[in-house]
Design a protein around this motif. Structure first.
Motif, PDB file in Angstrom:
ATOM      1  N   LEU A 193       0.830  -1.205   0.000  1.00 41.23           N
ATOM      2  CA  LEU A 193       0.000   0.000   0.000  1.00 41.23           C
ATOM      3  C   LEU A 193       0.865   1.256   0.000  1.00 41.23           C
ATOM      4  N   ILE A 194       1.944   1.216   0.779  1.00 41.75           N
ATOM      5  CA  ILE A 194       2.837   2.389   0.815  1.00 41.75           C
ATOM      6  C   ILE A 194       3.453   2.590  -0.564  1.00 41.75           C
ATOM      7  N   GLU A 195       3.762   1.471  -1.211  1.00 49.11           N
ATOM      8  CA  GLU A 195       4.325   1.564  -2.564  1.00 49.11           C
ATOM      9  C   GLU A 195       3.302   2.183  -3.514  1.00 49.11           C
ATOM     10  N   ARG A 196       2.065   1.722  -3.408  1.00 49.77           N
ATOM     11  CA  ARG A 196       1.014   2.249  -4.303  1.00 49.77           C
ATOM     12  C   ARG A 196       0.804   3.751  -4.104  1.00 49.77           C
ATOM     13  N   MET A 197       0.930   4.162  -2.875  1.00 48.69           N
ATOM     14  CA  MET A 197       0.659   5.588  -2.620  1.00 48.69           C
ATOM     15  C   MET A 197       1.921   6.443  -2.742  1.00 48.69           C
ATOM     16  N   GLY A 198       3.046   5.792  -3.017  1.00 46.69           N
ATOM     17  CA  GLY A 198       4.273   6.552  -3.254  1.00 46.69           C
ATOM     18  C   GLY A 198       4.876   7.138  -1.991  1.00 46.69           C
ATOM     19  N   GLY A 199       4.669   6.436  -0.900  1.00 44.14           N
ATOM     20  CA  GLY A 199       5.256   6.886   0.361  1.00 44.14           C
ATOM     21  C   GLY A 199       4.373   7.879   1.085  1.00 44.14           C
ATOM     22  N   TRP A 200       4.936   8.449   2.130  1.00 40.17           N
ATOM     23  CA  TRP A 200       4.176   9.402   2.941  1.00 40.17           C
ATOM     24  C   TRP A 200       4.162  10.788   2.279  1.00 40.17           C
ATOM     25  N   ASP A 201       3.111  11.514   2.495  1.00 36.40           N
ATOM     26  CA  ASP A 201       2.975  12.870   1.959  1.00 36.40           C
ATOM     27  C   ASP A 201       3.789  13.823   2.840  1.00 36.40           C
ATOM     28  N   THR A 202       4.890  14.348   2.271  1.00 36.76           N
ATOM     29  CA  THR A 202       5.785  15.182   3.080  1.00 36.76           C
ATOM     30  C   THR A 202       5.184  16.549   3.424  1.00 36.76           C
ATOM     31  N   ARG A 203       4.117  16.912   2.713  1.00 33.35           N
ATOM     32  CA  ARG A 203       3.469  18.191   3.047  1.00 33.35           C
ATOM     33  C   ARG A 203       2.517  18.039   4.223  1.00 33.35           C
ATOM     34  N   ALA A 204       2.209  16.797   4.539  1.00 29.28           N
ATOM     35  CA  ALA A 204       1.249  16.565   5.618  1.00 29.28           C
ATOM     36  C   ALA A 204       1.995  16.440   6.939  1.00 29.28           C
ATOM     37  N   TYR A 209      -5.320  29.115  12.991  1.00 32.22           N
ATOM     38  CA  TYR A 209      -4.572  30.331  12.659  1.00 32.22           C
ATOM     39  C   TYR A 209      -3.300  29.985  11.885  1.00 32.22           C
ATOM     40  N   GLN A 210      -2.601  28.986  12.384  1.00 32.83           N
ATOM     41  CA  GLN A 210      -1.345  28.596  11.721  1.00 32.83           C
ATOM     42  C   GLN A 210      -1.604  28.108  10.299  1.00 32.83           C
ATOM     43  N   PHE A 211      -2.678  27.345  10.148  1.00 33.07           N
ATOM     44  CA  PHE A 211      -2.994  26.815   8.819  1.00 33.07           C
ATOM     45  C   PHE A 211      -3.296  27.951   7.840  1.00 33.07           C
ATOM     46  N   ALA A 255      -1.091  29.145   4.720  1.00 34.18           N
ATOM     47  CA  ALA A 255      -1.706  29.084   3.390  1.00 34.18           C
ATOM     48  C   ALA A 255      -1.585  30.430   2.685  1.00 34.18           C
ATOM     49  N   ILE A 256      -1.779  31.504   3.430  1.00 29.92           N
ATOM     50  CA  ILE A 256      -1.696  32.844   2.830  1.00 29.92           C
ATOM     51  C   ILE A 256      -0.257  33.172   2.462  1.00 29.92           C
ATOM     52  N   LEU A 257       0.642  32.876   3.381  1.00 30.67           N
ATOM     53  CA  LEU A 257       2.058  33.201   3.141  1.00 30.67           C
ATOM     54  C   LEU A 257       2.779  32.140   2.331  1.00 30.67           C
ATOM     55  N   ARG A 258       2.007  31.094   1.963  1.00 30.18           N
ATOM     56  CA  ARG A 258       2.567  29.986   1.176  1.00 30.18           C
ATOM     57  C   ARG A 258       3.799  29.401   1.838  1.00 30.18           C
ATOM     58  N   ARG A 259       3.703  29.272   3.115  1.00 28.88           N
ATOM     59  CA  ARG A 259       4.815  28.667   3.855  1.00 28.88           C
ATOM     60  C   ARG A 259       4.728  27.155   3.757  1.00 28.88           C
ATOM     61  N   GLU A 260       5.881  26.527   3.730  1.00 24.48           N
ATOM     62  CA  GLU A 260       5.900  25.073   3.726  1.00 24.48           C
ATOM     63  C   GLU A 260       5.647  24.593   5.146  1.00 24.48           C
ATOM     64  N   ALA A 261       4.885  23.544   5.253  1.00 27.73           N
ATOM     65  CA  ALA A 261       4.560  23.027   6.585  1.00 27.73           C
ATOM     66  C   ALA A 261       5.826  22.585   7.319  1.00 27.73           C
ATOM     67  N   ARG A 262       5.912  23.026   8.538  1.00 25.82           N
ATOM     68  CA  ARG A 262       7.079  22.652   9.342  1.00 25.82           C
ATOM     69  C   ARG A 262       6.643  21.656  10.386  1.00 25.82           C
ATOM     70  N   TRP A 263       7.435  20.632  10.491  1.00 20.96           N
ATOM     71  CA  TRP A 263       7.094  19.583  11.436  1.00 20.96           C
ATOM     72  C   TRP A 263       7.703  19.927  12.776  1.00 20.96           C
ATOM     73  N   TYR A 264       6.864  20.006  13.789  1.00 21.28           N
ATOM     74  CA  TYR A 264       7.366  20.330  15.123  1.00 21.28           C
ATOM     75  C   TYR A 264       7.606  19.032  15.878  1.00 21.28           C
ATOM     76  N   LYS A 265       8.819  18.838  16.298  1.00 24.39           N
ATOM     77  CA  LYS A 265       9.143  17.644  17.075  1.00 24.39           C
ATOM     78  C   LYS A 265       8.810  17.883  18.539  1.00 24.39           C
ATOM     79  N   THR A 266       8.037  17.008  19.085  1.00 20.00           N
ATOM     80  CA  THR A 266       7.610  17.175  20.467  1.00 20.00           C
ATOM     81  C   THR A 266       8.808  17.068  21.406  1.00 20.00           C
TER      82      THR A 266
END
Lengths: 420, 472
Positions: free
Chosen positions: A227-238, A400-402, A406-417
């Motif tokens: 399934l991961i192969e079919r979907m081409g891996g994880w979505d890095t924007r998510a 608010y962050q979303f 979206a307005i500033l077209r910023r790339e999603a940043r992953w926050y490590k807990t």
């Protein structure tokens, strides 16, 4: 003269409708979860397979020196055929001693297939999804398992997941239960413990029982490599990659089962700011996934996941807005700035809503050993006025962050807990 | 404008006449007219001379109308009713007595005895030309030369004293379904030309609290300021009883009220108007009402009756018409067209125009009347009273009292601001939406109670299961 309703009344009515719709849905889910709990009492998931599939366990780790040793040690102790198990720790652009700890572990247990993939700012550092993609790229297992770097899975956790997945071809993934390791640390962790149990027994177990749906929680789950192969891996924007991958598995026509007998223990945030950052990321990530999949609401092929879409839309849009509005009306009402003319005993109904909420959580706690004690029920009652209200702050922050990104077209940043 | 044409009236009357004639076949063939002097008038006596001139109710005379063979024919009955109307305008009580049935006391008390039918009537022989000690006057009318001649003879007799009674103006059928702006415009126009007027109001006893009704009440109050004096009309949809119809067939209100008794309904309507600061002075309707048993009960509550149309032809019972005592203002006939029905100068008369009449025609007609020299007296100077239950509305010398104190209407207190009340205390004033919400909440409450019960049980059972699981 008849009393005519005003704007405030209709807003109040909107709040009541949304809140009670969510409450009624959760009542149904709780009943479903309870039914599933009774089923799990009869399950025999430890019966061995004739042949075990190879499993690659992926552990994304970014500056996890505080927890990675314990996590990998627990993974190395998993009850799973050693020749079929591959543990891949993605040391993702860490600047602390994570790499050293992993190297030591490798040396201490040469009998375990522990692989460490170290990436730098160029090859890695793209967040959890990117790290998982890197790990997946070098993995060989037919089944992929994912654990967060702060997890301590029980020995049987992986085996139970794999047993469940292999025995049902319609399953694309199986998720286990996660428990709070640091429950007794403070009030926040106690609340989180109750929240996670409530969410899993009510939302996850209930949805699985009633609709065959579950959302991958990000840790302690197995998924078919195909399934991961079919979907081409994880979505890095998510940044809520777990929710995102769940929807894609649904769309392939597979189900995701909740298997509460597979347990992992994880460390939860111990301070409010860390908790807010983590949950805000979840909200922001979930909004992204919702908007990405919202068009599925109107397609026939995805009718089986329509409930999930509606459910999450209700949670993030209707419930959130109504909770904020009702709080605002309540506060303005106390200040005497607004008043409503809605008939009926709204106070009594609110008390019933509170009681239903407490009982929903209490039922979830009753399914776990030692959790349904009176003190915890008291915590549930307090949660309603504290922790749940803090969620509103988190949700607004996430929204608010979303919107900002979206307005500033910023790339999603992953926050490590942050770990403790 | 005028209610019923002569031909229609005659057509209906002739039908009824057959039956009435059969009913009376065994009775004495002698008929007559009389006016009986009222012994104790319920009306307060008028004071000022000027007011007396304008107040026909101030008279205290009685007339006796004696009839014989006149009742046997349709034309004869019509003559009798016309004579009755003429006498009604000048005498506060008019008794119809069959020739031979009258008593000596009646003869003695009557100021005027009118013998209808002419010289051929047998009963004339038993009527003494004079009675010692009585001031009564005997007038034998001949009908041999036709209706008009008899009326003219009576008119001449009535006018002998040279008294001239006023003419009034009336707006008929004022009701909530009219164009209020146009109605107000007519009222204002009358006021500007100095024409005081009666206004016949349609009795209303249901839905009196609605917004449109309040607008209607406001308009009528304004008309009162313009010189209008209210009269209570006949019940909406009511028509005088017809021998060929069910007696109650005309009650449109049946089922909408707690009674279909005209007395009770009219009382409710009167009270509804009084509570809104609209003070009816008396009743208005076709003269036939005077001869209806049901309406007799209504008329007992008041002392003023103003005709608003011609005789409709429903003469059922002359006893009813004889029983009522009070001020009667006949409808102004179009005598020129009909050749009869000319009211004597001694009788007051009312010109009645429908409130729904097109405004331009309305103004033109009245302008013509004014140009021809007509002048209209102020009805407010007519003494009258109306009472129902314990409440009494009295007009005396232009002063209006309600229950003994000057009637001054105060707008009702605005309803309490229910928006400031807790929704639970708003009670029946909830809107439909709010009622639905309240009901939904009740259902939701019941559901939540059931859920709580179920969850409590599930929680207890869940704890037991968990305990056993871990004890294994």
């Amino acid at each position: 003269m008849e009393q005519q309703l005003g704007v405030v009344d209709y807003l109040f009515l909107y709040c009541m409708i949304c809140i009670w719709i969510m409450l009624l849905i959760n009542i149904v889910l709780t009943a479903g979860g309870y039914r599933y709990y009774l089923k799990t009492l009869q399950m025999r998931v430890d019966e061995p397979l004739d042949e075990y599939p190879s499993v690659s366990v992926l552990i994304p780790a970014h500056n996890e020196e505080k927890v990675i040793g314990q996590t990998v040690s627990a993974l190395m102790a998993l009850d799973y055929p050693a020749d079929k198990l591959e543990i891949i720790v993605i040391n993702d652009n860490s600047s602390d001693a994570t790499g050293d700890i992993l190297a030591e572990l490798q040396q201490s247990r040469p009998d375990i297939n522990l692989r460490v993939l170290t990436t730098d700012a160029v090859t890695g550092g793209k967040g959890k999804s990117g790290a998982l993609n890197n790990g997946y790229a070098i993995s060989k297992g037919e089944i992929l398992a994912v654990y967060d770097a702060d997890n301590t899975p029980e020995r049987s956790a992986l085996k139970i997941l794999v047993h469940t997945l292999v025995r049902n071809d319609r399953l694309g993934a199986v998720i286990g239960k996660f428990r709070t390791r640091n429950t007794s640390k403070n009030w926040l962790t106690r609340f989180i413990n109750i929240e996670t149990l409530g969410f899993q027994w009510m939302v996850q177990a209930g949805r699985w029982q009633l609709f065959g749906l579950c959302t991958i929680p990000g840790t302690n789950f197995v998924v078919r490599r195909s399934l991961i192969e079919r979907m081409g891996g994880w979505d890095t924007r998510a940044i809520a990659e777990d929710t995102e991958i769940s929807f894609r598995i649904y769309r392939f026509g597979y189900k995701i089962q909740y298997m509460p007998l597979s347990v992992t223990w994880e460390q939860e945030p111990e301070t409010v700011p860390v908790w807010i950052k983590q949950r805000s990321r979840w909200v922001k990530g979930n909004i992204y996934v919702l908007l990405k999949n919202i068009k599925l609401l109107f397609t026939r092929e995805s009718k089986h996941i329509r409930f999930d879409l509606l459910y999450f839309c209700s949670v993030y849009f209707l419930f959130l807005s109504s909770a904020l509005l009702s709080d605002a009306i309540f506060l303005l009402g106390i200040l005497g700035l607004v008043e409503y003319k809605i008939a009926g005993n709204t106070l009594l109904l609110w008390m019933m809503a509170f009681l239903v909420f407490v009982l929903e959580m209490a039922i979830a706690l009753s399914m776990e050993k030692g959790q349904s004690r009176p003190r915890n029920i008291g915590y549930v009652a307090i949660m309603y006025f504290t922790y749940c209200q803090m969620w509103l702050v988190v949700a607004v922050n996430g929204f608010y962050q979303f919107i900002r990104d979206a307005i500033l077209r910023r790339e999603a940043r992953w926050y490590k807990t942050e770990r403790f | 404008m005028f209610r019923l044409s002569k031909w229609k009236r005659w057509a209906r009357t002739s039908g009824i006449g057959v039956v009435v004639g059969m009913m009376l076949a065994g009775a004495s063939p002698v008929f007559g007219y009389s006016v009986v002097k009222p012994s104790q008038s319920p009306l307060p006596a008028s004071g000022a001379q000027q007011q007396q001139a304008a107040a026909p109710s101030s008279r205290s005379d009685e007339a006796l109308l004696v009839y014989g063979r006149e009742w046997l024919t349709q034309e004869g009955r019509e003559r009798l009713t016309e004579l009755y109307r003429m006498l009604r305008g000048t005498h506060s009580k008019v008794s119809l007595v069959r020739g031979g049935d009258f008593t000596e006391g009646q003869l003695r008390d009557a100021e005027l005895i009118v013998a209808a039918g002419g010289a051929g009537e047998e009963f004339l022989k038993s009527l003494p030309s004079s009675l010692p000690g009585s001031g009564r006057q005997l007038l034998a009318l001949t009908t041999e030369q036709g209706f008009a001649a008899a009326e003219a003879q009576l008119a001449a007799a009535l006018d002998e004293n040279g008294k001239s009674s006023p003419e009034f103006f009336m707006l008929t059928d004022v009701n909530p379904f009219l164009d209020m702006d146009e109605l107000m415009s007519k009222g204002k126009w009358l006021h500007e030309r100095g024409i005081p007027f009666w206004m016949e109001l349609r009795p209303i006893f249901i839905n009196t609290e609605t917004e449109s009704m309040q607008r209607y009440y406001d308009a009528v109050r304004k008309l009162q300021e313009y010189g209008g004096l209210a009269l209570l009309g006949t019940l909406g949809g009511w028509t005088p009883p017809d021998e060929w119809e069910s007696f109650r067939a005309g009650y449109e209100v049946t089922g909408a009220t707690n009674s279909d008794e005209p007395e009770q309904l009219s009382g409710q309507a009167w009270l509804a108007y009084v509570q809104q600061g609209i003070y009816p002075a008396g009743f208005s309707g076709p003269p036939d009402l005077m001869f209806d048993r049901e309406w007799e009960k209504v008329l007992r509550h008041g002392s003023l009756f103003v005709e608003q149309s011609e005789w409709q032809g429903y003469t059922r019972d002359n006893e009813s018409g004889s029983g009522w005592e009070g001020t009667y203002v006949p409808f102004e006939d179009q005598a020129e067209q009909r050749g009869h029905g000319l009211l004597p100068d001694a009788s007051p008369a009312v010109l009645a125009l429908s409130a729904s009449m097109p405004e331009e025609s309305f103004r033109n007609l009245l302008n013509d009347k004014l140009r021809s020299g007509s002048a209209y007296a102020d009805p407010a100077l007519t003494d009258s009273f109306l009472h129902w239950n314990d409440r009494q509305l009295v007009r005396r010398q232009g002063v209006l009292t309600l229950d003994g104190v000057p009637a001054v209407w105060q707008p009702p207190e605005p309803p309490p601001d229910t928006s400031s009340l807790p929704p639970e205390t708003a009670g029946d004033q909830l809107s439909t939406v709010n009622k639905g919400i309240k009901m939904t909440m009740s259902v939701l409450f019941v559901v939540s109670v059931l859920v709580v019960g179920f969850f409590v049980a599930a929680f207890v059972v869940g704890r037991q299961i968990n305990r056993r699981k871990h004890l294994r």
